[in-house]
Motif scaffolding. Structure first.
Motif, PDB file in Angstrom:
ATOM      1  N   ILE A  61       8.895  -6.962  -5.481  1.00 32.73           N
ATOM      2  CA  ILE A  61       7.655  -7.050  -6.255  1.00 32.73           C
ATOM      3  C   ILE A  61       8.034  -6.718  -7.692  1.00 32.73           C
ATOM      4  CG2 ILE A  61       5.241  -6.332  -6.367  1.00 32.73           C
ATOM      5  CD1 ILE A  61       5.539  -5.062  -3.651  1.00 32.73           C
ATOM      6  N   LEU A 102       5.422  -4.281 -11.447  1.00 36.91           N
ATOM      7  CA  LEU A 102       4.294  -3.428 -11.037  1.00 36.91           C
ATOM      8  C   LEU A 102       3.994  -2.440 -12.143  1.00 36.91           C
ATOM      9  CD1 LEU A 102       5.407  -2.559  -7.427  1.00 36.91           C
ATOM     10  CD2 LEU A 102       3.100  -3.303  -7.968  1.00 36.91           C
ATOM     11  N   VAL A 104       0.961  -0.135  -2.287  1.00 34.48           N
ATOM     12  CA  VAL A 104       1.726  -1.266  -1.753  1.00 34.48           C
ATOM     13  C   VAL A 104       1.998  -1.069  -0.254  1.00 34.48           C
ATOM     14  CG1 VAL A 104       4.008  -2.371  -1.754  1.00 34.48           C
ATOM     15  CG2 VAL A 104       2.847  -1.891  -3.927  1.00 34.48           C
ATOM     16  N   ASP A 146       9.890  -2.333 -10.691  1.00 32.76           N
ATOM     17  CA  ASP A 146      10.000  -3.253  -9.561  1.00 32.76           C
ATOM     18  C   ASP A 146      10.240  -2.456  -8.284  1.00 32.76           C
ATOM     19  OD1 ASP A 146      10.116  -5.057 -11.670  1.00 32.76           O
ATOM     20  OD2 ASP A 146      12.319  -5.200 -11.575  1.00 32.76           O
ATOM     21  N   SER A 199      11.667  -3.210  -4.334  1.00 39.21           N
ATOM     22  CA  SER A 199      12.104  -4.159  -3.300  1.00 39.21           C
ATOM     23  C   SER A 199      12.242  -3.440  -1.974  1.00 39.21           C
ATOM     24  CB  SER A 199      13.425  -4.845  -3.619  1.00 39.21           C
ATOM     25  OG  SER A 199      13.913  -4.494  -4.854  1.00 39.21           O
ATOM     26  N   LEU A 236       0.550  -9.340   0.223  1.00 37.73           N
ATOM     27  CA  LEU A 236       0.770  -8.897  -1.153  1.00 37.73           C
ATOM     28  C   LEU A 236       0.071  -9.832  -2.143  1.00 37.73           C
ATOM     29  CD1 LEU A 236       4.508  -7.804  -0.908  1.00 37.73           C
ATOM     30  CD2 LEU A 236       2.516  -6.303  -1.105  1.00 37.73           C
ATOM     31  N   GLU A 237       0.173 -11.122  -1.894  1.00 36.90           N
ATOM     32  CA  GLU A 237      -0.511 -12.084  -2.782  1.00 36.90           C
ATOM     33  C   GLU A 237      -2.025 -11.847  -2.772  1.00 36.90           C
ATOM     34  OE1 GLU A 237       0.633 -13.968  -5.000  1.00 36.90           O
ATOM     35  OE2 GLU A 237       2.708 -14.468  -4.481  1.00 36.90           O
ATOM     36  N   LYS A 242      -2.894  -9.071  -5.050  1.00 36.53           N
ATOM     37  CA  LYS A 242      -2.181  -9.144  -6.330  1.00 36.53           C
ATOM     38  C   LYS A 242      -2.944  -8.472  -7.473  1.00 36.53           C
ATOM     39  CE  LYS A 242       0.373 -12.221  -9.288  1.00 36.53           C
ATOM     40  NZ  LYS A 242       0.979 -13.505  -9.503  1.00 36.53           N
ATOM     41  N   PHE A 250       0.726  -6.787 -10.148  1.00 38.01           N
ATOM     42  CA  PHE A 250       2.141  -7.078 -10.404  1.00 38.01           C
ATOM     43  C   PHE A 250       2.275  -8.473 -10.997  1.00 38.01           C
ATOM     44  CE2 PHE A 250       1.316  -8.131  -5.928  1.00 38.01           C
ATOM     45  CZ  PHE A 250       1.794  -9.434  -5.822  1.00 38.01           C
ATOM     46  N   ARG A 282       5.041 -10.910 -10.273  1.00 35.56           N
ATOM     47  CA  ARG A 282       5.367 -11.939  -9.280  1.00 35.56           C
ATOM     48  C   ARG A 282       6.156 -11.359  -8.106  1.00 35.56           C
ATOM     49  NH1 ARG A 282       9.583 -12.210 -12.881  1.00 35.56           N
ATOM     50  NH2 ARG A 282      11.593 -12.518 -11.874  1.00 35.56           N
ATOM     51  N   LEU A 283       6.279 -12.181  -7.061  1.00 35.78           N
ATOM     52  CA  LEU A 283       7.048 -11.785  -5.873  1.00 35.78           C
ATOM     53  C   LEU A 283       8.295 -12.644  -5.773  1.00 35.78           C
ATOM     54  CD1 LEU A 283       4.344 -11.642  -3.054  1.00 35.78           C
ATOM     55  CD2 LEU A 283       5.340  -9.725  -4.311  1.00 35.78           C
ATOM     56  N   SER A 302      11.255 -13.495  -2.714  1.00 33.57           N
ATOM     57  CA  SER A 302      11.745 -13.123  -1.381  1.00 33.57           C
ATOM     58  C   SER A 302      13.069 -13.806  -1.111  1.00 33.57           C
ATOM     59  CB  SER A 302      10.715 -13.436  -0.308  1.00 33.57           C
ATOM     60  OG  SER A 302      10.284 -14.755  -0.424  1.00 33.57           O
TER      61      SER A 302
END
Ligand code: ASP
Ligand code: MG
Length: 402
Positions: free
Chosen positions: A264, A267, A277, A302, A304, A319-320, A323, A328, A330-331, A333
């Motif tokens: 993420i 943030l 989160v 950030d 992770s 998470l989206e 948001k 945050f 963006r994500l 993965s």
């Protein structure tokens, strides 16, 4: 002596193997021991049941799945009792209802709560071999439940604890617990003994020999376990209390390819963000593993972490969906990663173990993504394509090779 002997699916996959198991149990019985046997479903029968269900309904109700699953174990215990009878020894099969093995209500992932021992003891007093279904239980609604895939190990340990058995033997298709998965590391060797904690880390990390809850339970109740093969007479591996095991610096190396990483980015760097989160993921029952948070910069940071690959899609969706609340940028993965761990009770008193692992990976020119440690474990995240090379190099570096 009262012995609990558990045999996995491959050990009872066909008629010959059923008779082989029957004979091994009878040997024990003829020595005058009380013998309780726990069985899994034959071969890949549980998988077959899953595909039969999916063919009818791609998302079958969990209650009905458990109802279906329980026939697999019921079939193997009944056939085993018949085999023993055929060999002239009195035996009786019992399912979770007949024993009364109570669990929590969660279908598909129940935990054992209480086991009645009366029926089993009555049958043992009549000098019968008692054969009990693994994997299943009943909940407060008197419905069948199951303990999660591989759960028969846990049934065996729980029974051994409840019956105060003198030994609990887990028979499988490998000779015992190895320093690494022999399919990945040809030089891996069998361990004579290992502590509960090491085994717990190794089974959680994907060594795949024992159901990790069975190890948790064995530790809690102090049940010593023997893991050995049903196909030969080799002595296997003893899993027991810390104090009774000679501490190895590193006992094993485990590789888990079923991890995915989520980052993420951007943030807000303020109190409570990590809580928000992970709380929204926990509420959806998503298990988070290795977590890394960066140092804040310009008011943002950030985070992770890794999740099971089966959970990655849902994690991203959750998470989206949150948001704006989490705030945050963006994500990101990453799915092509692997988790490599070394485990050893000796690490507690020896510095430099982690450094040696990092040096080995450096010599192999393998980049480390994330690191996490506990008292007896060091885990690194690496690229999946480096995993085979990494596990062999680390296994060698700690002198584990045969
Ligand atoms: N038969 C179940 C499974 O395949 C339980 C077990 O084998 O322990 O997961
Ligand atoms: Mg198993």
């Amino acid at each position: 002596m009262l012995v609990v002997k558990k045999f996995g699916g491959t050990s009872v996959a066909n008629k010959e193997r059923i008779f082989n198991v029957a004979e091994r149990c009878i040997e024990d019985y003829r020595k005058g021991n009380d013998v309780v046997v726990v069985l899994s479903a034959m071969g890949k029968y549980t998988d077959e049941l899953i595909s039969m269900a999916q063919d009818i309904n791609p998302r079958p109700p969990k209650r009905e799945m458990d109802m279906l699953f329980t026939i697999g174990e019921q079939m193997s215990v009944a056939l085993m009792a018949m085999a023993m009878n055929q060999l002239g020894v009195p035996a009786v099969s019992l399912n979770a209802f007949q024993v009364t093995m109570r669990t929590t209500s969660a279908y598909g992932n129940a935990r054992l709560k209480r086991i009645d021992t009366e029926r089993i003891f009555t049958e043992l007093e009549c000098r019968k071999i008692v054969i009990v279904t693994g994997f299943q239980g009943i909940n407060k609604y008197d419905d069948y439940t199951t303990l999660g895939r591989g759960g028969s190990d846990t049934t065996a340990v729980a029974l051994a604890a409840a019956l105060r058995a003198d030994s609990c033997e887990i028979y499988t298709d490998v000779d015992g617990v190895y320093t690494a998965d022999p399919r990945l590391v040809p030089t891996a060797k069998k361990l004579k003994e290992i502590t509960y904690d090491e085994m717990l880390d190794l089974s959680t990390l994907g060594a795949g020999v024992l159901h990790n809850r069975s190890v948790e339970m064995a530790k809690k109740y102090g049940v010593p376990l023997v893991v050995r093969s049903s196909m030969n007479r080799k002595s296997g591996t003893l899993v027991k209390e810390d104090a009774k095991v000679e501490r190895m610096l590193v006992s094993g190396v485990a590789l888990d390819r079923n991890a995915d990483r989520v980052a993420i980015i951007g943030l807000k760097d303020e109190p409570g963000i990590a809580f928000k989160v992970f709380d929204c993921l926990a509420k959806k029952n998503i298990n988070v593993d290795v977590i890394l948070q960066s140092i804040g910069r310009g008011g943002t940071k950030d985070i992770s972490f890794t999740v099971d690959d089966g959970d990655i899609q849902e994690t991203v969706e959750i998470l989206e969906a949150n948001k704006s609340r989490l705030g945050f940028e963006r994500l990101e993965s990453e799915t092509k990663i692997a988790k490599l761990s070394i485990v050893g009770a000796g690490m507690i008193s020896h510095p430099g173990v982690a450094a040696k692992m990092f040096e080995t990976l450096y010599n192999e020119n393998i980049n480390i993504n994330m690191i996490s440690t506990s008292e007896i474990r060091v885990t690194v995240l690496i690229k999946s394509s480096d995993a085979d090379r990494a596990i062999n190099a680390v296994h060698d570096a700690f002198g584990l090779a045969e």
